[in-house]
Design an enzyme around this catalytic site. Structure first.
Site, PDB file in Angstrom:
ATOM      1  N   SER A   1       0.845  -1.185   0.000  1.00 19.54           N
ATOM      2  CA  SER A   1       0.000   0.000   0.000  1.00 19.54           C
ATOM      3  C   SER A   1       0.884   1.238   0.000  1.00 19.54           C
ATOM      4  O   SER A   1       2.061   1.171   0.374  1.00 19.54           O
ATOM      5  CB  SER A   1      -0.880   0.001   1.254  1.00 19.54           C
ATOM      6  OG  SER A   1      -1.547   1.236   1.429  1.00 19.54           O
TER       7      SER A   1
ATOM      8  N   TYR B   1      -1.935  -0.209  10.715  1.00 20.58           N
ATOM      9  CA  TYR B   1      -2.059  -0.664   9.332  1.00 20.58           C
ATOM     10  C   TYR B   1      -0.767  -0.372   8.574  1.00 20.58           C
ATOM     11  O   TYR B   1      -0.240  -1.240   7.870  1.00 20.58           O
ATOM     12  CB  TYR B   1      -3.243   0.025   8.658  1.00 20.58           C
ATOM     13  CG  TYR B   1      -3.432  -0.367   7.206  1.00 20.58           C
ATOM     14  CD1 TYR B   1      -3.881  -1.638   6.867  1.00 20.58           C
ATOM     15  CD2 TYR B   1      -3.150   0.533   6.181  1.00 20.58           C
ATOM     16  CE1 TYR B   1      -4.051  -2.007   5.544  1.00 20.58           C
ATOM     17  CE2 TYR B   1      -3.324   0.178   4.859  1.00 20.58           C
ATOM     18  CZ  TYR B   1      -3.775  -1.094   4.538  1.00 20.58           C
ATOM     19  OH  TYR B   1      -3.930  -1.450   3.213  1.00 20.58           O
TER      20      TYR B   1
END
Length: 251
Positions: A145, A158
């Site tokens: 990501s 995250y």
């Protein structure tokens, strides 16, 4: 004469295993690789969704119940793929979860879910598949990501899981590249998927919706085409990292 292979035959005879294939990016990757000629094993916990997916895939498929947080489940899925198709050429570690929210007041159980799924799940699948990929001189695709590059408030854990994926992948790359195995890290920005809906924090869900409305978000197919590009390169070409943001995304 143009000898460039078309997408419809790029991966003919190759075998791919995709985790987290029941929706979003994983679903799109499965369809795209199948359309390119690959034999595709699709794994997820929600196997009822996989049945509908395989009906749309033109090539031979295998549906697997797969929980990436369980090392034995992962190993069984890899073994079943090789038993069915005789080899493994591409592993796509796509299973992931995003449970955003501030550190203060957070439920640490959600942190464990993200680390177990995003980071350890990637490690388990890679470890199980690696002997077969060494034999085939295959490719490992890790879905990371933009959060694996830039951390942000309310996304600390995250980001930690995705930074971990990036670090693991680079160390792995250095171990296996001389053996002909390619490691590809895909780092999408904001993609229109259900990922943000996993978040239990209402403020974070509202923020995700605002972001979606403020930009032309990436679509899962955009990421799938990038994966196809990376895995269909000649053997001497290793596309190690692809950072893909919406044009409208600033960070």
């Amino acid at each position: 004469m143009n000898t460039t292979p078309t997408h419809t035959s790029t991966l003919t005879g190759k075998v791919a295993l995709i985790t987290g294939a029941s929706s979003g990016i994983g679903e799109a990757i499965a369809l795209t690789l199948s359309q390119a000629g690959a034999l595709v094993a699709v794994g997820a916990r929600r196997t009822e969704r996989l049945a509908g997916l395989t009906e749309r895939m033109p090539g031979e498929t295998l549906v697997l119940h797969l929980d990436v947080t369980d090392a034995e489940s992962v190993r069984a899925a890899v073994d079943a793929t090789v038993e069915r198709f005789g080899r493994l050429d591409v592993l796509v570690n796509n299973a992931g979860v995003m449970l955003s929210g501030p550190v203060a007041g957070a439920d640490p159980a959600e942190w464990k879910t993200m680390i177990d799924t995003n980071l350890l799940g990637t490690m388990y699948a890679t470890h199980a598949a690696l002997p077969h990929l060494l034999q085939s001189k295959g490719t490992i695709v890790q879905t990371s990501s933009t959060s694996g590059r830039v951390a942000s408030a309310a996304g600390a854990v995250y980001s930690a899981s995705k930074f971990g994926v990036n670090a693991f992948s680079e160390g792995l790359r250095q171990e296996v590249t001389a053996e002909g195995v390619r490691v590809v890290v895909i780092e999408p920005g904001f993609v229109a998927t259900e990922l943000a809906s996993h978040t239990t924090n209402a403020d974070m869900r509202a923020l995700a919706q605002q972001l979606h409305e403020s930009m032309r978000a990436l679509q899962p197919d955009d990421i799938a085409r990038a994966v196809l590009y990376a895995v269909s390169q000649p053997e001497h070409v290793s596309v190690n990292e692809l950072l893909i943001r919406p044009t409208d995304q600033v960070r």
